[in-house]
Design a protein around this motif. Structure first.
Motif, PDB file in Angstrom:
ATOM      1  N   ILE B  60       0.851  -1.207   0.000  1.00 28.67           N
ATOM      2  CA  ILE B  60       0.000   0.000   0.000  1.00 28.67           C
ATOM      3  C   ILE B  60       0.882   1.252   0.000  1.00 28.67           C
ATOM      4  CG2 ILE B  60      -1.696   1.307   1.363  1.00 28.67           C
ATOM      5  CD1 ILE B  60      -2.900  -1.223   0.266  1.00 28.67           C
ATOM      6  N   GLY B  61       1.903   1.224   0.839  1.00 27.65           N
ATOM      7  CA  GLY B  61       2.813   2.373   0.928  1.00 27.65           C
ATOM      8  C   GLY B  61       3.496   2.656  -0.397  1.00 27.65           C
ATOM      9  N   TYR B  63       2.259   2.075  -3.401  1.00 27.15           N
ATOM     10  CA  TYR B  63       1.276   2.763  -4.241  1.00 27.15           C
ATOM     11  C   TYR B  63       1.186   4.238  -3.866  1.00 27.15           C
ATOM     12  CZ  TYR B  63      -0.650  -1.332  -6.588  1.00 27.15           C
ATOM     13  OH  TYR B  63      -0.815  -2.428  -7.398  1.00 27.15           O
ATOM     14  N   ASN B  64       1.218   4.486  -2.564  1.00 28.29           N
ATOM     15  CA  ASN B  64       1.157   5.864  -2.080  1.00 28.29           C
ATOM     16  C   ASN B  64       2.300   6.674  -2.676  1.00 28.29           C
ATOM     17  OD1 ASN B  64       2.475   7.810  -0.054  1.00 28.29           O
ATOM     18  ND2 ASN B  64       0.352   7.747   0.668  1.00 28.29           N
ATOM     19  N   LEU B  65       3.491   6.096  -2.667  1.00 27.34           N
ATOM     20  CA  LEU B  65       4.650   6.823  -3.194  1.00 27.34           C
ATOM     21  C   LEU B  65       4.557   6.994  -4.708  1.00 27.34           C
ATOM     22  CD1 LEU B  65       7.576   5.240  -1.137  1.00 27.34           C
ATOM     23  CD2 LEU B  65       6.496   7.461  -0.801  1.00 27.34           C
ATOM     24  N   THR B 227      -8.955  -4.629  -8.764  1.00 28.47           N
ATOM     25  CA  THR B 227      -9.571  -3.358  -9.121  1.00 28.47           C
ATOM     26  C   THR B 227      -8.657  -2.578 -10.047  1.00 28.47           C
ATOM     27  OG1 THR B 227      -8.609  -1.923  -7.488  1.00 28.47           O
ATOM     28  CG2 THR B 227     -10.468  -3.283  -6.773  1.00 28.47           C
ATOM     29  N   PHE B 229      -7.649   0.246  -9.442  1.00 29.85           N
ATOM     30  CA  PHE B 229      -6.774   1.090  -8.620  1.00 29.85           C
ATOM     31  C   PHE B 229      -5.452   0.418  -8.278  1.00 29.85           C
ATOM     32  CE2 PHE B 229     -10.698   3.388  -6.887  1.00 29.85           C
ATOM     33  CZ  PHE B 229     -10.567   4.386  -7.834  1.00 29.85           C
ATOM     34  N   SER B 230      -5.346  -0.868  -8.609  1.00 34.99           N
ATOM     35  CA  SER B 230      -4.036  -1.467  -8.390  1.00 34.99           C
ATOM     36  C   SER B 230      -3.641  -2.280  -9.607  1.00 34.99           C
ATOM     37  CB  SER B 230      -4.038  -2.316  -7.118  1.00 34.99           C
ATOM     38  OG  SER B 230      -5.084  -3.238  -7.168  1.00 34.99           O
ATOM     39  N   LYS B 295      -5.340   2.850 -12.834  1.00 40.49           N
ATOM     40  CA  LYS B 295      -5.290   4.268 -12.461  1.00 40.49           C
ATOM     41  C   LYS B 295      -4.959   4.373 -10.984  1.00 40.49           C
ATOM     42  CE  LYS B 295     -10.338   4.610 -11.819  1.00 40.49           C
ATOM     43  NZ  LYS B 295     -11.561   5.281 -12.262  1.00 40.49           N
ATOM     44  N   LEU B 296      -4.418   5.528 -10.617  1.00 36.34           N
ATOM     45  CA  LEU B 296      -4.063   5.766  -9.212  1.00 36.34           C
ATOM     46  C   LEU B 296      -5.105   6.691  -8.617  1.00 36.34           C
ATOM     47  CD1 LEU B 296      -0.219   6.318  -9.632  1.00 36.34           C
ATOM     48  CD2 LEU B 296      -1.284   4.437  -8.370  1.00 36.34           C
ATOM     49  N   THR B 297      -5.661   6.289  -7.496  1.00 34.89           N
ATOM     50  CA  THR B 297      -6.691   7.134  -6.891  1.00 34.89           C
ATOM     51  C   THR B 297      -6.075   8.080  -5.869  1.00 34.89           C
ATOM     52  OG1 THR B 297      -8.651   7.215  -5.508  1.00 34.89           O
ATOM     53  CG2 THR B 297      -7.217   5.320  -5.204  1.00 34.89           C
ATOM     54  N   SER B 299      -7.871   9.253  -3.510  1.00 35.52           N
ATOM     55  CA  SER B 299      -8.867   9.179  -2.437  1.00 35.52           C
ATOM     56  C   SER B 299      -8.239   9.407  -1.061  1.00 35.52           C
ATOM     57  CB  SER B 299      -9.527   7.799  -2.477  1.00 35.52           C
ATOM     58  OG  SER B 299     -10.360   7.657  -1.356  1.00 35.52           O
ATOM     59  N   PHE B 301      -6.950  12.211   0.009  1.00 29.71           N
ATOM     60  CA  PHE B 301      -5.944  13.280   0.062  1.00 29.71           C
ATOM     61  C   PHE B 301      -6.501  14.587  -0.447  1.00 29.71           C
ATOM     62  CE2 PHE B 301      -3.426   9.378  -0.454  1.00 29.71           C
ATOM     63  CZ  PHE B 301      -2.713   9.452   0.736  1.00 29.71           C
TER      64      PHE B 301
END
Lengths: 1087, 496
Positions: B60-61, B63-65, B227, B229-230, B295-297, B299, B301
């Motif tokens: 998850i982290g 993806y965040n980066l 999904t 999103f990943s 796609k990157l969400t 959500s 932020f």
């Protein structure tokens, strides 16, 4: 000289075996060396003799039979001594021998189980007529104090080996030929000679030499060093030196007293009434780790905050050193060289400061009460700013000078005249009460104290209160077990209000109040904060330890010490709805932080004195843990200003943080001294620490040193130099204090690292499994001299090379990080320190003593990461230069033609352009030398002492002036320095202050040498006058002692150049936050 | 002597000593454990990867980066350096890139940020890739979860290297054998102090392709349920199509494009739901999925100050607005054109009267309805295939893919593709690609990849309005800080 041995087989020469030969050789050596061997006492063998006109030799044989002691003598000498008649019944062997030799020029010595009888050599063999002389020896105390009996003084007849000791009451009796010279000798008092003329009592008063050789310096882990043979560099400050200094914190009192110690405000900020202070010993080396010395209270390390002395978990960092009552301190020892600090291993390289608290003394129950009160007055060294008229004039002129501004838009500057210093500062009051009682008997000793300190500082709405107590108990359980318990606790209440920099940048044309008397609500009006806001910290601090000492067999003891350093701080902050910053909302913060550190030490100490061999050893282990947990809750949005509870805010944020750190260590030390002349000291320590990389967890440090007390050599016969000693040591210690978890590769998880609504973990600190401690290689040498008994001089030189600097350096970004803490680079601090104690005038009623110290330190970067030069804000780090080298554009003054600012370019040519590329290295903040001087004058019952602190060389940059001498740039919003009154006004003016242009001149107030000051200065830090009340009077009111005193602090400040009193120079930005002059009155009584 | 004295010690005393020594030894018994400490609210790397949960959090982290760099400088660079934008009145962000004045010392700006923020992703995914095999042997029951994490991490590493190579290295075809400077390819995070050299562009692409291909078996088992999103199996396939296109390996690009296009799990958006692809920050779990492959969400932020959301959209003052040249390639009927859905012309506010892209924020972005960043979507694969077919001289096939995309954008017109020459067809494909993918961080990279010169339009307000290919300015310099800390690093030509 023929010797006969009376042994198992009398008269048999062949019976000499190896041992007896050894004894003989030793004996001969001792006799020839002629040293003053201590006459044996404590041999409890009893003898009974009844002889008439018997030969001395036969009596010896008799005693030998009874006691089993061997005898060694020259038969011819005994024969010469004639016959003896004795009637002794069951008396000590020594007494018997005394009787035997009495009046016969014979003397005896007992070594092991051998009695040596020899002839007293006299320089005048004809003088056989002897008389008995009695007398007393006393030591000279301060004027107004009676001389005190001095036991243990060796009284020798000059040229002979006959000597006696003075008894507990200072008295002595000696058989001496007429016209002989008596020599009185005592370590630390030197020698004194008196010629015997008749049998009148001889009373002698000895004066302690300036070298103070009797002093024993407490060093690490229950060890100590005699000053006479000291190898290490350990500077001891006793409670006498700490007396009558009005500070609430111990570090401040050490300034100017300890050579090589600097005490400074951190960062030069002008905007906090509670700035952080730092103590530096012999300069600083580290870039990324702490440079603060290790503070140790009664053997237990004291947490003084993180690597920058910040207290984590609260908004205002108040030093834990303020939680200790200085009046409970018996001594402070500052350890500087490797032999003294290696044993503190990975925490030792910034120096170690050992604080020892007071103990009760056997057989003396005392009660002390001390009181002090004083006023704190804003001193005239504060930063001077414009008054309203001056401001309006400067504003008007600057406005006109800005051609882009339209004259018709000139604002109304009103007619208000506010002195913001008056608004925020007041006369403060300090009150202090200290009560203690101490004493003890053979088995129990105690010291119990209670203290109350209350200071209302000069800044309004601030208060410091400390309620402290200390209980130190030493209990003897039986012959071999001693237990001790030490506990210091305090409750500290700090009320705070921080006006930021508004006390000097607020415009004098603004008023804190509206015309209706209500507060102006504007960002600058911090007075409204002082009235409406709360900010206070309540801290409970406990340092204590419990332990005991078991004597396993004579000389060997086991000690356990188990201590804690606990602190719990609660912080309540409320920012009112009626103040500007959170108006209409209110914001409440409740923060709590708790530190619990424990430390457990187990050690074996061994001490043995065998003849002239003094030997001591230490082997120990230590485990420690540091643990912090903090949480805070912040609430915003209140209906009423009375709620002030963060949990009732409409928006709430909670945070928690903390860290844990552990370490284990093993250490040892060996100390050997021979004949008080040659000393050797070696020590080691192995440290492990949870902060370091997994690959390098154990650190080892070692040191070795030696001292040679030359003046104890037989050949030393320079009378003018009563003491001389050389010492040298070499070793390593380390610095591991870089903050927790720096090596591990840390993942952080929080909302910030979420993705698609799920919490993620992101690596936030890069991994460095090789992370290790810094290592400092220390060479220390010194020469100690005692001159004319009146002067004690100590010179020390050192070279500290710190390698593997802990530094958060740029790394290849391919690691995912811009910087990772690494062991990169090295720095060398080298210097020389001189301490001089002199007894200038010693008369019956008047004394003048001086303590002077001077230190020089030079700092040089030897090595940097890839040798990349690094430019910081105003300084540069470059190999070959001081790490605090200023890197600035040079200011060249003002063009007299048009008042434009001028700088020098890199080549030294004048330029009107400010360009950072023109920065050059312009000196360092390291002074050439610095130190202090204490002069003490005593006249009868009056004592006057003054502490001067000086500093020569080095530079300081004033942020204060940079912001307040902006030549119009900051004038619209801020008040300015009075130095702008000397500005350029018209063509031809020679001034250092350019033409002011409102809102312009952006470059003028950028960092340049314009705001760089030479630090050379002299400060009269403290003056105190003490009067001891007459004994008779004190007795009459049932007291033991009483004294009153007056004192003043921060009295004077001089710089070697003249500045108009209303202008700003180094004095005004030295300690940027305004300092008070403190005038106090105090009284001490004891019974 | 010693023995003699010890004998004298009473038993009692020995007991005391024994007790004390016992305390002493207990204190040190668990020395190793005692010296291992974990921070609060954080955890050491080793501890994190002791559990499957930890590996999931690290995933998850990562993806965040990745979102971090895609919505920041990197996500705008491909547009700002291109001919698609002109600067607005208050442009400050990425002006050095707009004006081709970036210098190695710009550590805090795009030059330094893109470099370090992408390597931060690579560090985080490399930690996952290092830890997962051991976790799999420890937790065999969790194999599926761990395989999925592993596959995703491989794709993230490939994408990170690919994005870095697009910014800091000349295109793959810059030299015939791609032997020119690529970027450091890292399969393991270097230790501080280690020197890290640049790989050649060939080596760089070899690893990118190897990672993407290696991810396929791990991801395939999740092909039907991940999904948008990943990273899914299809995302890896789609990215392979793009990477092969950049590499000039046309057959492979077509092969992988086909694998996605022909998969019934994905379908193109229709003209009617086209806009919602960009506006709706939702993901369809049902098959077939519409348009978006990955796609990157954003959500959860807020839109940061320097983000593609605030710089290019109407949230604050749009610092860059579409150029006349870009607007001129749209015809009036195009649903993506100015008068239609994909641009706004705010009537009030800071951007009143200007055309603003609506791809990120349709004037209504909020924490509750955040925008997403399209990494790869189905339309691109049609255009990839068109371009690859053109290069293989399969012009009718190329024209057909072009038609499909154009037809979708013109629901009211019947589209037929006509071209005067193959070069004309090539230009049409390139223009269609820009019409379809503008503001999605493709334009500048496409120009360079196709070895085209940059020619900005008549309203160009940059200090640089044209640059001819090849050009040193087509890549950013390696940041000075990297060169200082990493002595094996070589600066890009023209920036020494």
């Amino acid at each position: 000289m023929k010797h006969f041995l009376l042994g198992k087989y009398p008269g048999t020469y062949m019976s000499f075996n190896r041992n007896t030969l050894l004894v003989m050789r030793l004996t001969i050596f001792l006799l020839i060396a002629g040293s003053l061997a201590v006459q044996a006492s404590g041999y409890a063998q009893k003898v009974t003799l009844s002889v008439r006109n018997a030969g001395v030799e036969s009596v010896c044989l008799d005693i030998k039979k009874q006691s089993g002691f061997f005898f060694l003598y020259d038969a011819a000498v005994l024969k010469k001594s004639g016959t003896v008649s004795l009637e002794l019944k069951n008396i000590d062997l020594t007494e018997a021998l005394k009787q035997l030799t009495l009046g016969r020029s014979l003397e005896y010595k007992i070594i092991d189980k051998t009695v040596i009888i020899s002839e007293i050599k006299s320089n005048n063999a004809n003088q056989f007529a002897e008389i008995t002389v009695k007398g007393t020896v006393k030591s000279k105390e301060a004027p107004g104090q009676p001389d005190l009996p001095l036991p243990g003084v060796i009284v020798t007849i000059k040229g002979t080996k006959r000597s006696v000791f003075t008894a507990q009451d200072g008295s002595f009796t000696i058989q001496t030929p007429v016209n002989a010279v008596l020599v009185f000798n005592m370590i630390g008092y030197g020698t004194k000679e008196v010629t015997v003329t008749d049998n009148k009592p001889i009373d002698v008063v000895l004066l302690q030499t300036a070298s103070d050789l009797q002093e024993v310096i407490i060093t690490a882990y229950g060890t100590s060093e005699k000053k006479e043979n000291q190898i290490g560099s350990a500077f001891q400050v006793t409670s006498n030196d700490l007396q009558r200094k009005p500070s609430d914190r111990i570090d401040k009192i050490l300034e100017g007293i300890v050579p090589g110690l600097q005490y400074e405000v951190q960062g030069g900020t002008a905007s906090s009434p509670r700035p952080r202070y730092q103590t530096r010993i012999r300069g600083e080396a580290s870039f990324g780790a702490s440079n603060e010395p290790l503070w140790v209270v009664d053997g237990i390390p004291l947490n003084t905050g993180n690597e920058t002395n910040q207290i984590l978990g609260v908004n205002t960092s108040i030093s834990p050193l303020t939680y200790i009552n200085p009046n409970d301190i018996e001594s402070v020892v500052v350890l500087k060289d490797a032999t003294a600090t290696s044993i503190y291993g990975a925490d030792g390289s910034n120096g170690v400061i050992l604080i020892t608290t007071k103990k009760g003394k056997e057989g003396k129950n005392t009660f002390n009460y001390g009181f002090r009160t004083g006023i704190n007055i804003l001193n005239n060294n504060h930063f001077n700013v414009l008054n309203a008229d001056e401001y309006r004039e400067l504003y008007t002129e600057s406005y006109k000078n800005n051609t882009s501004l339209v004259a018709s838009n000139f604002p109304n500057l009103g007619n208000t005249n506010t002195d913001w210093y008056d608004v925020f500062f007041r006369n403060g009051i300090t009150t202090q009460h200290d009560l203690s009682f101490s004493g003890g008997n053979k088995n129990t000793r105690y010291y119990i104290s209670g203290g109350y300190y209350d200071e209302k500082p000069i800044m309004i709405a601030n208060q410091i209160q400390r309620f402290s107590t200390r209980i130190n108990v030493d209990q003897k359980i039986n012959k071999s077990i001693d237990l001790f318990f030490k506990l210091g606790a305090s409750y500290n209440l700090n009320k705070m209000f921080d006006p930021g920099n508004s006390y000097y940048i607020n415009r004098p044309i603004d008023s804190p109040f509206n015309s209706d008397g209500s507060s102006v609500l504007a960002f600058y009006n911090k007075l409204a904060n002082a009235i409406n806001n709360d900010n206070q910290q309540k801290a409970n601090a406990v340092q204590g330890n419990i332990g005991g000492k078991v004597k396993i067999f004579p000389g060997l003891s086991f000690t356990t010490t188990n201590g804690i350093d606990y602190r719990s701080i609660k912080e309540n902050i409320y920012s009112s709805k009626y103040a500007f910053s959170d108006h209409n909302e209110g914001n409440a913060v409740f923060a709590k932080t708790r530190n619990f550190n424990w430390d457990s030490q187990q050690r074996l100490n061994y001490e043995k004195t065998y003849k002239q061999h003094e030997f001591s050893a230490l082997l120990g282990a230590e485990a420690r843990s540091e643990d912090r947990k903090s949480n805070s809750i912040s609430g915003t949005g209140y209906k009423s200003d009375y709620i002030r509870d963060p949990e009732l805010g409409t928006r709430i944020i909670q945070t928690t943080s903390g860290e844990e750190k552990t370490g284990v260590s093993y250490y040892g030390q060996l100390n050997y001294t021979f004949a008080n002349k040659y000393s050797l000291l070696g020590s080691f320590r192995n440290d492990a620490n949870s902060d370091f990389g997994s690959d390098v967890k154990w650190a080892s440090f070692t040191s070795i040193g030696a001292a040679w007390t030359i003046s104890n050599e037989k050949f030393w016969n320079i009378n003018q130099i009563d003491f001389a000693k050389l010492k040298i040591s070499y070793g390593t210690n380390g610095n591991s204090r870089v903050g927790a978890y720096k090596s591990k590769g840390i993942y952080s998880f929080s909302d910030t690292y979420a993705y698609n609504g799920q919490v993620g973990a992101v690596m936030s600190v890069g991994e460095n499994p090789l992370l290790s401690w810094e290592t400092t290689y220390i060479i220390n040498g010194g020469l100690s001299l005692g001159l004319f008994k009146r002067i004690s001089m100590e010179v020390e030189f050192y070279r500290n090379t710190t390698k593997g600097l802990l530094n958060d350096v740029d790394v290849t970004r391919t690691t995912g990080f811009t910087g990772i803490i690494q062991n990169i680079g090295s720095v060398r601090n080298s210097g020389i320190e001189l301490t001089l104690n002199t007894q200038n005038i010693i008369r019956k009623d008047f004394e003048w003593r001086t303590k002077f110290n001077i230190a020089h330190n030079s700092n040089k970067i030897l090595n940097l990461y890839n040798d990349n030069t690094k430019v910081l804000d105003k300084t540069i780090r470059e190999v070959g230069y001081d790490s605090k080298t200023f890197y600035l554009v040079r200011w060249a003054g003002v063009d007299p033609r048009d008042g434009a600012p001028l700088w020098y370019d890199a080549n030294g040519n004048l330029t009107r352009e400010f360009d950072l590329n023109n920065r050059v290295k312009v000196g360092t903040s390291t002074p050439d030398f610095f130190g202090g001087m204490t002069n003490t004058f005593q006249y009868k019952s009056f004592s006057l002492s003054a502490l001067l602190i000086y500093n020569v060389g080095g530079y300081a940059f004033s942020d204060l002036q940079r912001d307040a001498e902006s030549d119009g740039r900051n004038l619209v919003a801020n008040n300015q320095s009075t130095n702008l009154l000397d500005r350029w006004k018209e063509a031809g003016d020679l001034s250092n202050i350019p033409k002011p242009v409102l809102g312009e001149n952006a470059n003028n107030a950028r960092n340049s040498t314009r705001f760089l000051h030479k630090k050379t200065s002299l400060r009269l830090q403290n003056v105190s006058l003490n009067y001891s009340l007459p004994k008779q009077f004190v007795k009459r009111i049932s007291l033991e002692r009483a004294s009153v005193y007056l004192q003043a602090d921060n009295v004077g400040f001089w710089v070697p150049y003249s500045t108009d009193p209303n202008r700003n120079d180094y004095r005004n930005s030295f300690n940027p936050y305004p300092q008070p002059i403190v005038l106090s009155f105090g009284l001490n009584v004891s019974l | 002597m010693l023995v003699y004295n010890i004998k004298k010690i009473e038993m009692k005393k020995i007991n005391y000593i024994l007790i004390l020594l016992a305390i002493f030894s207990v204190a040190f018994v668990s020395c190793k454990k005692f010296l291992e400490k974990e921070p609060i609210g954080k955890t050491g790397k080793i501890t994190l990867f002791e559990t499957v949960n930890g590996a999931q959090m690290a995933n998850i982290g990562s993806y965040n980066l990745m979102l971090g760099y895609y919505k920041s400088y990197f996500g705008m660079y491909g547009e700002i350096a291109s001919d698609n934008l002109i600067q607005g009145s208050k442009a400050s962000v990425m002006l050095p890139q707009f004006n081709f004045q970036g210098i190695p010392g710009d550590d805090a700006l795009a030059v330094g940020n893109i470099w370090s923020s992408i390597y931060a992703v690579i560090n985080n995914v490399n930690n996952i890739l290092e830890a997962v095999p051991e976790l799999k042997s420890k937790f065999p029951a969790e194999t599926k979860t761990l395989d999925s994490i592993y596959g995703q991490a491989l794709v993230m590493r490939a994408l990170g290297h690919f994005d870095l190579s697009r910014v800091y290295a000349q295109p793959y075809n810059y030299t015939a054998d791609a032997s020119h400077l690529g970027i450091p390819v890292l399969l393991k995070t270097p230790s501080p102090g280690q020197t890290v050299p640049r790989n050649t562009m060939k080596e760089t692409y070899d690893q990118i392709i190897a990672d993407l291909k290696a991810s396929l078996p791990f991801l395939q088992q999740y092909a039907n349920h991940t999904t948008q999103f990943s990273i899914s199996y299809h995302a890896a396939l789609a990215l392979l199509s793009r990477v092969y296109l950049y590499k000039g390996d046309w057959e492979q690009s077509i092969t992988y494009a086909n694998l996605v296009i022909n998969d019934s799990g994905y379908q193109l958006a229709t003209a009617a739901n086209y806009k919602s692809v960009f506006i709706n920050n939702t993901t369809s779990e049902t098959s077939p999925k519409t348009e978006t492959i990955f796609k990157l969400t954003n959500s959860g932020f807020k839109n940061s100050d320097i983000s593609v959301f605030s710089i290019l959209s109407d949230i604050s003052i749009a610092q860059y607005t579409p150029s006349a040249k870009l607007l001129s390639i749209f015809d009036a009927d195009d649903i993506r054109s100015g008068s239609n859905a994909m641009f706004n012309r705010p009537a009030t506010g800071n951007n009143a009267g200007k055309l603003i892209t609506a791809k990120y924020v349709d004037g209504s972005a909020s924490t509750a309805n955040p925008s997403a960043i399209q990494i790869i979507r189905l339309s691109e694969l049609y255009l990839n295939r068109a371009e690859a077919n053109w290069n293989l001289q399969k012009y009718p096939e190329a024209a057909e893919d072009l038609r499909i995309i154009s037809q979708r954008a013109h629901p009211t017109v019947n589209i037929t593709i006509t071209y005067n020459s193959t070069a004309d067809l090539y230009r049409q494909i390139a223009n269609e690609r820009n019409r379809e993918l503008c503001f999605e961080d493709h334009r500048f990279f496409d120009l360079v990849r196709r070895k085209e010169s940059l020619q900005r339009g008549t309203d160009c307000n940059s200090s640089v309005c044209s640059l001819t290919y090849p050009n040193n300015k087509f890549v950013l310099p390696i940041p000075t800080k990297e060169l200082e800390a990493n002595k094996a690093m070589i600066q890009n030509p023209g920036y020494q």
